[in-house]
Each structure stands twice: as structure tokens, then as C-alpha cells.
Design an enzyme around this catalytic site. Structure first.
Site, PDB file in Angstrom:
ATOM      1  CE1 TYR A 104      66.945 -50.705  27.796  1.00  0.00           C
ATOM      2  CE2 TYR A 104      67.930 -52.774  28.524  1.00  0.00           C
ATOM      3  CZ  TYR A 104      67.023 -51.744  28.716  1.00  0.00           C
ATOM      4  OH  TYR A 104      66.203 -51.744  29.821  1.00  0.00           O
ATOM      5  CB  ALA A 105      73.244 -50.204  22.270  1.00  0.00           C
TER       6      ALA A 105
END
Length: 339
Positions: free
Chosen positions: A63-64
Site C-alpha cells: 500500500y502506497a
């Protein structure tokens, strides 16, 4: 907040969990469409969730590109003992040939990197994020078991596995005396009931918990969508069609959701979440939000008790036809009278 036992463990988790996929990634597609929240915004969500009794917070190393873990680690630092911290691995985290998958090499490196980013010495629930068709499952399970024995991980979980893949992993764990997967994190919503065919019966039989991601079908069941258009241009499903939704079928579901929601003076989103929470196999639903009002609204779903009539109407409009061999096994006419 209400709590449920996670699978066959003695661990209890909140029935609403907080998803951290919206943390980080500002200006970087696709994460900017998911949220792109900074430390301040993420901290507001985390602290509000914890203050309302949420104890399970879920993220993933991908995530990110790791920023979600970094932000989450910073905002929970002073309240780490209140959090059942979950993260995931398998997705690509670098350009090298061994920067993805579920090999012992990558499992070991990915865990150490997640611990560094999260600023903690252990992960409470470490989950494989997908199936690796290359690495023997025994190699993955032994590496994960070593992490448990080393105290870096407390419980193991799997995400996005088919029933046969999870069944094989559970069987190998039992055969080899290794730590088992205690939870499956899977997509489940009124607009996506695929797991009911094979995965849910397996989870029930094996006493494995079910953590639901995207219970609102990527926001399509949030109340922002209907046949007339979209009431919120910033809604995530207008930017990314994930998970995929059959719009016409979903509109019919939304029509019934609105009717049921009106009976309870609730929102469409709360009603859709309450339906998922009412399913016997479900342990917790993961609410991925960008705003405080979304979080508090979702938290209220835990106290929304749908009636038998409500559940029947929602089941009727959303039910997935039985697939073989489900339809033939559902035929009870052949059974012995004493069975």
C-alpha cells in the site's frame, strides 16, 4: 464495539476493523485515488477508531509502496498495545527478481522491512496477500512458522486464496506441525458473493476466521451510486473499477438496500455493512475510509440488527446461483430418510 473470536484462536477482534490502504501515496497513482492521507488525517482516523473500541487495523507492505505502513507505525506508536496489527506480503516491492512472491527469501526480507516501517518488533497477524504459483507452499509455511517461533509474528493469515489453495495449505500445516492460517481476508459484499460457493464452507469446517475486505464493493454500495448517476464525484469507484461490479445487478441491490435502510433510519452503507456482519462465517469487516464521517458512519453498522425479513429481501436480490456441484449436493431427495 462488539468483538468476535478470530477463528479457533483465543484472540478477539473488533467486528469493524480499520483498513489503512488510504494512508500515504499522495500524488502517486493509484494510491492518490484510494486516499493519499497524511499523518494528521490518518492519525485522526486511527485515534477515533481506537476510541470507539476498534482494535484490528489492517495494512499491507504494497500500500502506497510502504508509506501506509510507515504512517500507521507512527500514528499508533503511543497506543501500540491497543492494536491487533495486521499486514500482508507477496506483492512486488522492488525491481529485483526476488522482490516479490512467497519464497523463504522474500518472506524473511519482507517481514523485516514491514517491522522496520511499522516501528514495532512484532506483527499480530501476518498474511500472505495472494497465491504464489511458483513457490512450493511448504517453503512458505516453514518460513512463516519460523517467524512465529522467533516472536516476530503472533498469528498467520491468508488473503485472496481459492478454497482449494487454502485447504492445501491447512493440510500441509497440520501434516508438518506448522503454524496454521487462522484467518482468510477475502472480498465479500452483497454485490460479490462468490466465496459462498466453496470458501465459506471451508472456513466454517476448519474454524478459520473471515476478515472481509471491500464490504461496500469499492464504495458502489455506499449510497453514492444509483441509476441516475453518482452523488459524489470523488467516490473511489468513479476513478477505479475495483473490485469489478455488475452495475445493473448492483443497482437492483441498491434499490432494496434503500428500502431496508429507510425502515431502520439508517444509511445505505450501514445497511450493506450490517448484512455482511450478519453472515455467520464473518468475523470482522474492514472499513477503508478517507474521512472521519465515513468512519463514524461505518462504526454505527455494528449496532444495526437486520430483521429476518430484511435479510431475506437482501438475499433474494443478491443471491448467486448455485454452481456445480453445489446444486446437485443441495438436492436432498436422494438422502436416506434417517439421514
Amino acid at each position: 464495539m462488539k468483538f468476535a473470536q478470530l477463528g479457533a484462536t483465543g484472540l478477539y477482534v473488533s467486528r469493524i476493523a480499520l483498513g489503512a490502504m488510504s494512508f500515504g501515496g499522495a500524488g502517486t497513482p493509484p494510491w492518490n485515488h484510494v486516499g493519499g492521507l497524511d499523518d494528521v488525517a490518518a492519525g485522526t482516523l486511527v485515534n477515533t477508531a481506537l476510541d470507539h473500541g476498534v482494535n484490528l487495523i489492517d495494512t499491507a507492505n504494497v500500500y502506497a509502496d510502504g508509506e501506509s505502513e510507515e504512517i500507521l507505525g507512527r500514528v499508533i506508536k503511543s497506543r501500540r498495545d491497543e492494536v491487533v496489527l495486521a499486514t500482508k506480503l507477496s506483492a512486488r516491492m522492488g525491481p529485483g527478481p526476488n522482490d516479490a512472491g512467497l519464497s523463504r527469501y522474500h518472506v524473511t526480507n519482507a517481514l523485516d522491512e514491514s517491522l522496520r516501517r511499522l516501528g514495532t518488533d512484532h506483527v499480530d497477524l501476518y498474511q500472505i496477500h495472494n497465491f504464489d504459483p511458483v513457490t512450493p507452499i511448504e517453503e512458505t509455511l516453514r518460513a512463516l512458522d519460523d517467524a512465529v517461533r522467533a516472536g516476530k509474528v503472533r498469528y498467520l493469515g491468508a488473503s485472496n486464496l481459492a478454497a482449494w489453495q487454502l485447504a492445501r495449505a491447512l493440510g500441509k500445516s497440520d501434516q508438518l506441525g506448522l503454524s496454521r492460517f487462522v484467518a482468510s481476508q477475502s472480498y465479500y459484499s452483497l454485490a460479490g458473493r462468490d466465496i459462498e460457493a466453496e470458501l465459506v464452507p471451508l472456513l466454517t469446517e476448519e474454524k478459520v476466521g473471515l476478515l472481509v475486505w471491500s464490504p461496500l464493493a469499492g464504495g458502489f454500495l455506499s449510497g453514492k451510486f444509483d441509476r441516475t448517476g453518482v452523488s459524489d464525484a470523488d467516490a473511489r469507484h468513479t476513478r477505479t473499477q475495483f473490485p469489478p461490479v455488475d452495475a445493473e445487478s448492483a443497482y437492483a441491490i441498491i434499490d432494496v438496500l434503500r428500502k431496508v435502510a429507510e425502515r431502520h433510519e439508517a444509511t445505505v452503507a450501514q445497511t450493506a455493512l450490517a448484512w455482511v456482519l450478519a453472515q455467520p462465517a464473518v468475523t470482522s469487516v474492514i472499513a477503508g475510509v478517507k474521512r472521519l464521517d465515513q468512519l463514524t458512519g461505518n462504526l454505527a453498522a455494528v449496532d444495526l440488527d437486520l430483521s429476518t425479513e430484511d435479510l431475506a429481501e437482501l438475499d433474494e436480490v443478491s443471491r448467486t446461483p448455485l454452481r456445480y456441484p453445489g446444486w446437485i449436493q443441495a438436492d436432498q431427495s436422494w438422502r436416506h430418510p434417517a439421514a
